[in-house]
Design an enzyme around this catalytic site. Structure first.
Site, PDB file in Angstrom:
ATOM      1  N   ASN A   1      -7.831  -3.286  14.509  1.00 45.25           N
ATOM      2  CA  ASN A   1      -9.513  -3.705  14.521  1.00 45.25           C
ATOM      3  C   ASN A   1      -9.418  -5.001  12.980  1.00 45.25           C
ATOM      4  O   ASN A   1     -10.337  -5.598  12.782  1.00 45.25           O
ATOM      5  CB  ASN A   1      -9.220  -1.804  13.697  1.00 45.25           C
TER       6      ASN A   1
ATOM      7  N   ASP B   1       1.063  -1.290  -0.112  1.00 47.91           N
ATOM      8  CA  ASP B   1       0.026   0.329   0.291  1.00 47.91           C
ATOM      9  C   ASP B   1       0.741   1.039  -0.112  1.00 47.91           C
ATOM     10  O   ASP B   1       2.283   1.179   0.224  1.00 47.91           O
ATOM     11  CB  ASP B   1      -1.256   0.200   1.108  1.00 47.91           C
TER      12      ASP B   1
ATOM     13  N   GLU C   1     -10.306  -2.184   5.647  1.00 48.28           N
ATOM     14  CA  GLU C   1     -10.475  -1.651   6.780  1.00 48.28           C
ATOM     15  C   GLU C   1     -11.801  -2.954   7.088  1.00 48.28           C
ATOM     16  O   GLU C   1     -12.360  -2.978   6.019  1.00 48.28           O
ATOM     17  CB  GLU C   1     -11.202  -0.452   6.287  1.00 48.28           C
TER      18      GLU C   1
ATOM     19  N   HIS D   1      -7.650  -5.170   9.873  1.00 50.26           N
ATOM     20  CA  HIS D   1      -7.227  -4.876   9.000  1.00 50.26           C
ATOM     21  C   HIS D   1      -5.396  -5.235   7.976  1.00 50.26           C
ATOM     22  O   HIS D   1      -5.025  -5.881   9.179  1.00 50.26           O
ATOM     23  CB  HIS D   1      -7.446  -3.323   8.811  1.00 50.26           C
TER      24      HIS D   1
HETATM   25  C1  F6R Z   1       1.271  -1.939   6.160  1.00 50.82           C
HETATM   26  C2  F6R Z   1       0.148  -2.171   6.627  1.00 50.82           C
HETATM   27  C3  F6R Z   1      -1.383  -2.037   7.509  1.00 50.82           C
HETATM   28  C4  F6R Z   1      -0.142  -2.418   8.657  1.00 50.82           C
HETATM   29  C5  F6R Z   1      -0.405  -2.591   9.972  1.00 50.82           C
HETATM   30  C6  F6R Z   1       0.282  -2.948  11.508  1.00 50.82           C
HETATM   31  O1  F6R Z   1       2.136  -1.909   4.548  1.00 50.82           O
HETATM   32  O2  F6R Z   1      -0.230  -2.271   5.219  1.00 50.82           O
HETATM   33  O3  F6R Z   1      -1.931  -3.037   7.237  1.00 50.82           O
HETATM   34  O4  F6R Z   1       0.758  -4.084   8.690  1.00 50.82           O
HETATM   35  O5  F6R Z   1      -1.043  -1.458  10.159  1.00 50.82           O
HETATM   36  O6  F6R Z   1       1.261  -2.063  11.524  1.00 50.82           O
HETATM   37  P1  F6R Z   1       2.137  -1.857  12.906  1.00 50.82           P
HETATM   38  O7  F6R Z   1       2.822  -3.344  11.962  1.00 50.82           O
HETATM   39  O8  F6R Z   1       2.611  -0.921  12.196  1.00 50.82           O
HETATM   40  O9  F6R Z   1       1.932  -1.928  13.935  1.00 50.82           O
END
Ligand code: F6R
Length: 242
Positions: A135, A67, A142, A137
């Protein structure tokens, strides 16, 4: 789903490294699906260390990222392209032209999503690395994103904006929209490696492993993947049935 529980973040990063390096050593032309966020940084450091010490080469490897924020240029130090260069891509011998991520500055968003879907179908991933949001995701998908969704643009939830604001000077600077692979693209990878660390992920990890398979918890779709490995540290795994 294969589950590995580690005592701490260091052990989680080492186990993740073992899975990743196995893919790279078995196939010098591997396609690696990569992620940003705090969770994979320890893994990326170990990949760099191994590249420097043992000479593992990425010269034939291709990388595709999950992303990218809409509206940020690759030079912006909050963009995911910048993050990937800083933590991994500029520290190994992967060729810049072999590293793919959505173009956050694309004016025609639909065309950019179609372009990225095309990249993904030309480059079948040997592995896709994932983190998980509190959550549930995965990437920026989401809750309540339909499972068939491919690359798309999302409006980030307040929760995600708040979580990401720790990387910005001010919460108002956090972009409100992002390009992201969809659940369908993620599931197309041959192998999936999801890393989860910290007690704030425990509820999402429980739902992902033991709950219903439902778009309300996007990561739950991974129960349907034939080769998915979850590596969680003890706090993130604390709500799993023993
Ligand atoms: C990152 C991404 C997000 C993260 C998720 C966890 O490219 O797509 O889904 O993997 O938000 O983030 P952290 O590792 O910072 O807890």
């Amino acid at each position: 789903m294969k589950i590995i529980i580690t005592k701490d973040y260091e052990e989680l990063s080492r186990k993740a490294f073992e899975v990743m390096i196995d893919v790279v050593r078995n196939n010098p032309n591997a396609v690696l699906g990569l992620a940003t966020g705090s969770t994979p940084i320890g893994l990326y450091d170990l990949m760099v260390e191994d590249h420097v010490k043992n000479g593992t080469s990425y010269a034939g490897v291709r990388t595709v990222n999950l992303d990218e924020y809409a509206g940020l240029s690759p030079q912006n130090d909050q963009s995911y392209r910048y993050f990937m260069k800083k933590h991994l891509l500029d520290r190994i011998d992967v060729l810049p032209e072999n590293t793919y991520i959505e173009n956050g500055l694309a004016k025609d968003e639909a065309a950019e999503c179609a372009r990225y879907n095309d990249v993904l179908s030309r480059l079948p991933r040997d592995i896709q690395l994932l983190g998980i949001g509190a959550n549930g995701h995965i990437a920026f998908n989401e809750p309540n994103t339909p499972f068939e969704t491919q690359t798309h643009v999302v409006a980030l939830t307040e929760n995600t904006i708040k979580m990401n604001s720790r990387f910005f000077k001010d919460e108002n600077e956090v972009p409100r929209r992002a390009f992201t692979m969809g659940p369908k693209n993620i599931m197309d990878a041959k192998k999936i490696l999801l890393l989860a660390t910290g007690a704030n992920k425990a509820e999402a990890v429980r739902g992902m492993v033991e709950g219903d398979i439902t778009p309300a918890l996007p990561a739950s779709i991974l129960q349907r993947h034939a080769d998915c490995i979850l590596i969680a540290d003890a706090p993130a795994a604390s709500l799993l049935k023993k």
